[in-house]
Motif scaffolding. Sequence first.
Motif, short mmCIF file in Angstrom:
data_model
loop_
_atom_site.label_atom_id
_atom_site.label_comp_id
_atom_site.label_asym_id
_atom_site.label_seq_id
_atom_site.Cartn_x
_atom_site.Cartn_y
_atom_site.Cartn_z
N LYS A 82 36.15 36.94 -67.98
CA LYS A 82 35.48 36.16 -66.94
C LYS A 82 34.05 35.90 -67.42
O LYS A 82 33.36 36.83 -67.87
CB LYS A 82 35.45 36.91 -65.61
CG LYS A 82 36.82 37.17 -65.01
CD LYS A 82 37.53 35.91 -64.59
CE LYS A 82 36.98 35.38 -63.30
NZ LYS A 82 37.70 34.20 -62.81
N ILE A 135 39.58 28.02 -68.18
CA ILE A 135 39.95 27.71 -66.79
C ILE A 135 38.65 27.73 -65.99
O ILE A 135 38.01 28.77 -65.86
CB ILE A 135 40.95 28.73 -66.22
CG1 ILE A 135 42.21 28.77 -67.10
CG2 ILE A 135 41.30 28.39 -64.77
CD1 ILE A 135 43.16 29.91 -66.78
N ASP A 177 36.62 28.00 -62.88
CA ASP A 177 36.83 28.56 -61.55
C ASP A 177 35.83 28.03 -60.52
O ASP A 177 36.14 27.91 -59.35
CB ASP A 177 36.72 30.10 -61.61
CG ASP A 177 37.76 30.70 -62.55
OD1 ASP A 177 38.93 30.29 -62.50
OD2 ASP A 177 37.38 31.59 -63.35
N LYS A 178 34.60 27.74 -60.97
CA LYS A 178 33.55 27.29 -60.06
C LYS A 178 32.53 26.47 -60.85
O LYS A 178 32.18 26.83 -61.97
CB LYS A 178 32.86 28.52 -59.44
CG LYS A 178 31.69 28.22 -58.53
CD LYS A 178 31.04 29.52 -58.06
CE LYS A 178 29.68 29.26 -57.47
NZ LYS A 178 28.93 30.48 -57.27
N ALA A 199 35.81 22.51 -61.24
CA ALA A 199 36.63 23.65 -60.81
C ALA A 199 38.08 23.22 -60.71
O ALA A 199 38.39 22.16 -60.17
CB ALA A 199 36.13 24.19 -59.48
N GLY A 200 38.97 24.04 -61.27
CA GLY A 200 40.39 23.74 -61.28
C GLY A 200 40.87 23.18 -62.60
O GLY A 200 42.06 23.15 -62.89
N GLU A 203 31.42 29.32 -63.32
CA GLU A 203 32.27 30.48 -63.55
C GLU A 203 33.57 30.00 -64.18
O GLU A 203 34.13 28.99 -63.75
CB GLU A 203 32.57 31.22 -62.24
CG GLU A 203 31.33 31.84 -61.63
CD GLU A 203 31.63 32.61 -60.34
OE1 GLU A 203 32.81 32.91 -60.06
OE2 GLU A 203 30.67 32.89 -59.61
N LEU A 204 34.01 30.71 -65.21
CA LEU A 204 35.26 30.34 -65.86
C LEU A 204 36.01 31.57 -66.34
O LEU A 204 35.43 32.65 -66.46
CB LEU A 204 35.01 29.38 -67.02
CG LEU A 204 34.17 29.88 -68.19
CD1 LEU A 204 34.77 29.41 -69.50
CD2 LEU A 204 32.77 29.33 -68.06
N THR A 205 37.28 31.38 -66.57
CA THR A 205 38.14 32.38 -67.18
C THR A 205 38.46 31.88 -68.57
O THR A 205 38.85 30.73 -68.74
CB THR A 205 39.42 32.59 -66.36
OG1 THR A 205 39.07 32.95 -65.02
CG2 THR A 205 40.29 33.67 -66.96
#
Length: 168
Positions: A49, A72, A74-75, A91-92, A114-116
């Motif tokens: 993360k 990915i 996330d935000k 995001a998404g 924020e990302l994965t």
Amino acid sequence: MTPDYFNDQLEDNATILQPNEGETFSMNGLSLTFKVTSELSNDELGVYKIKLAPMAIGAKLHYHRFMDETFIVDKGTLTIQVADKEYTAKAGTIAYVPRFTPHGFKNDTNEEVELTLLFNPSQKREGFFRGLHETLGEVPINPEKYLKLYNKYDSFPVDTSNMIPVRT
């Protein structure tokens, strides 16, 4: 005991990590948390993360020889560079970057992103992130040490004269 060739041997080896669990450290406008590590996955998968501060650079244009990378979002809105194109990833968004594909990422906004991040196989990526934490914490940043770390962990800058993840 005679081996059973016809039935699977089931095991209970799952690991469940809650949102605030995992080793976390910060560097250069980036916060990183280890979720699924190389050790945990037998070097098959790494899941991390990441939080990127406003206007922070995650990585300049580079590629990997032996692993694929998946982002990915996330935000927020992440800028992903792939070869000579830049993409706005809201995001998404999921961006899959196979090996030998030049790529980089950064936050060009005034909001945190924020990302994965997934690596497969993981290639002991935690060593890279720990070394990056050490290298980026030095003043001045030593480009030769940075490149040595990059190359050890299957990362190859496209332009070694512009590889340090700082805005100039």
